[in-house]
Design a protein around this motif. Sequence first.
Motif, short mmCIF file in Angstrom:
data_model
loop_
_atom_site.label_atom_id
_atom_site.label_comp_id
_atom_site.label_asym_id
_atom_site.label_seq_id
_atom_site.Cartn_x
_atom_site.Cartn_y
_atom_site.Cartn_z
N SER A 1 0.82 -1.21 0.00
CA SER A 1 0.00 0.00 0.00
C SER A 1 0.86 1.26 0.00
N THR A 2 2.15 1.13 0.36
CA THR A 2 3.05 2.28 0.27
C THR A 2 3.49 2.50 -1.17
N VAL A 3 3.69 1.40 -1.90
CA VAL A 3 4.12 1.51 -3.30
C VAL A 3 2.99 2.10 -4.16
N HIS A 4 1.80 1.56 -4.06
CA HIS A 4 0.66 2.07 -4.82
C HIS A 4 -0.61 1.67 -4.10
N GLU A 5 -1.22 2.66 -3.44
CA GLU A 5 -2.34 2.37 -2.56
C GLU A 5 -3.51 1.74 -3.30
N GLU A 6 -3.82 2.25 -4.49
CA GLU A 6 -5.01 1.76 -5.19
C GLU A 6 -4.81 0.38 -5.77
N LEU A 7 -3.61 0.14 -6.28
CA LEU A 7 -3.29 -1.20 -6.76
C LEU A 7 -3.46 -2.20 -5.62
N LEU B 1 -15.04 6.58 -13.90
CA LEU B 1 -15.86 5.40 -14.17
C LEU B 1 -15.09 4.13 -13.78
N LEU B 2 -13.82 4.10 -14.15
CA LEU B 2 -12.99 2.94 -13.83
C LEU B 2 -12.89 2.75 -12.32
N ARG B 3 -12.69 3.86 -11.62
CA ARG B 3 -12.55 3.80 -10.16
C ARG B 3 -13.83 3.29 -9.51
N VAL B 4 -14.97 3.72 -10.05
CA VAL B 4 -16.25 3.25 -9.50
C VAL B 4 -16.38 1.74 -9.72
N ALA C 1 -20.15 5.46 -6.09
CA ALA C 1 -21.03 6.24 -6.95
C ALA C 1 -22.11 6.87 -6.07
N ASN C 2 -22.59 8.07 -6.46
CA ASN C 2 -23.67 8.70 -5.70
C ASN C 2 -24.99 7.97 -5.92
N SER C 3 -25.17 7.44 -7.13
CA SER C 3 -26.30 6.53 -7.32
C SER C 3 -25.94 5.55 -8.42
N GLY C 4 -26.73 4.49 -8.52
CA GLY C 4 -26.45 3.45 -9.50
C GLY C 4 -25.95 2.19 -8.82
N VAL C 5 -25.81 1.15 -9.61
CA VAL C 5 -25.46 -0.17 -9.08
C VAL C 5 -24.22 -0.71 -9.80
N VAL C 6 -23.28 -1.26 -9.04
CA VAL C 6 -22.17 -2.01 -9.64
C VAL C 6 -22.28 -3.45 -9.18
N ARG C 7 -22.28 -4.37 -10.13
CA ARG C 7 -22.35 -5.79 -9.76
C ARG C 7 -21.13 -6.50 -10.30
N ARG C 8 -20.51 -7.32 -9.46
CA ARG C 8 -19.39 -8.14 -9.90
C ARG C 8 -19.78 -9.60 -9.77
N ARG C 9 -19.26 -10.42 -10.66
CA ARG C 9 -19.48 -11.84 -10.51
C ARG C 9 -18.79 -12.28 -9.21
N ALA C 10 -19.40 -13.19 -8.50
CA ALA C 10 -18.84 -13.63 -7.22
C ALA C 10 -17.44 -14.20 -7.44
N GLY C 11 -16.52 -13.80 -6.59
CA GLY C 11 -15.15 -14.31 -6.65
C GLY C 11 -14.34 -13.77 -7.82
N LEU C 12 -14.80 -12.68 -8.42
CA LEU C 12 -14.11 -12.11 -9.57
C LEU C 12 -12.70 -11.65 -9.18
N ARG C 13 -11.71 -12.08 -9.98
CA ARG C 13 -10.34 -11.62 -9.75
C ARG C 13 -9.99 -10.57 -10.78
#
Lengths: 262, 276
Positions: free
Chosen positions: A151-157, B72-75, B82-94
């Motif tokens: 987390s020190t190298v890149h927090e978001e990663l 968008l990527l960060r959300v 997000a202030n509103s809306g839904v994000v769904r991930r498949r369970a166990g998504l890597r």
Amino acid sequence: MDDFILHAAIAGFGVSIAAGPLGAFVVWRRMAYFGNAVSHAALLGVAIALLFHVDITTSVIGVCVGLAGLLLLLKRQNRLGDDTLLGILAHGTLSLGMVILSFLGTVRVDLMSYLFGDILAVSSFDLAWIYISGALTLIVLRGIWQPLLSSTVHEELARVEGVPVLIVQSAYTLLLAFYIAVVMKVVGMLLITALLVVPAATARRFVRTPETMAGLAAAIGAVAVTGGLGLSFVTDTPSGPTIVAVTISLFGASLLWRTRRE
Amino acid sequence: MSKITENWVIEVMGYWGRKDEFLNAPPLILLEGYGLMVRFGHTVVLEKVDIVVQAGRVVTVIGPNGAGKTTLLRVLLGLTAANSGVVRRRAGLRIGYVPQRLHVDPTLPLTVQRFLGLVPERRLVGHVLEELAITRLLDKPMQRLSGGEMQRVLLARALLGDPDLLVLDEPAQSVDIGGQGELYALIGRLRDQHGYGVLLVSHDLHLVMGATDHVICLNRHVCCTGAPALVRKNLEYIALFGREDRQEASHREKNFKSSRLCTQKVPPEGNGSING
């Protein structure tokens, strides 16, 4: 050689060993000013202890760790930089401590000894404190080492990879505050803040991985403490400042050494 | 034709190009977001954004600077709420994430090998290192990598955990032109070999054309979406009439809630005659 010198050397050695790895993260995470803020808060701890007649060590640890917690909370607001927040907290706690002490007019407090400590006056009880808290600190640090480094190298990663960044960083900040509070009472604020930052900065030029930097910082600190104590014995100068001066000299020498090589 | 129908047609046409795959097995949805809205203070950064990322397909989000692509990527990654809306991930998504840039503090000694060792669960080490040709970089300090080397190392770190979904934020930004083509070819190859879903952000559609299955053109809202060829036509159309529209847009920008215009600038191509 006298007993008190031996005690001082053992104490200084113990502090260096824990301060090396702990201080490496201080340098990487740019928290050098944090040590100062914590030591300012310590005065408030002393004042509160005298006011309420509680144990000074407990009170100092409580106030210092409390300051770290407050810093973490304020950081989440994301409005002001860390340095600004630390400035506010450091001067705020220092002033509050002084004001409270002024109410206790009848009590004479030797502020110098609380803030600057005296490594030559270390008791066996103090030694136990230093080694127990040092071992505890190193064990916790070892436990959070990898996620904290990530987390020190890149927090978001790190967050995307599932590292509990907030928990790990908070744990480190509280740990650092705890260790500074414990050790400061014995060796003094000047020595502990210097031993956190300077050996790690000195080690940087000779290493390629984080782990070797932590190890080398501990070794450099130990050498500086031993050398500084010996020098202060010979020249009859105050021991804490002499140790710091030797540490700084080693840092200066490392700069020269690097320049010559390149 | 209504906007929804139009999008639907573009969607279907997009699948048509890969119909065998589509008919045999419907793509597995890895990550989806619906009606995403993000506000920073009084500024709306994203508005009513829908996005779906499926396994084995490359989705590219394009848009001008400040269009909200990174937000968008960060959300979608769960880094910003997000202030509103839904994000769904498949369970166990890597997820394997390749950030836009990575600056390692000069005080922190870190070799490539140690950096790659930070991944919590490594699954594909030898294979990835060979594929990305970074075996010889392992001893190099992170601070001394060139732009292209850094990009490969970041990609390697994302791949080491054997992800289902690869997310890349402007992956070609610090890479020279030759390296950019190579990088996108590599991403396409990884998709084909491992069936990764890929979500990438770019400001240049022409760069990513070949490697993309689906394009989302973003300028706070979704301007247009579909297969790259169709979106490009759409964008060229906009670019063709863009001048008047853009002036109008700058008026509307002040109360931009009503701004439904995509101001993505498209450089002229051989097959369209656009004289700005």
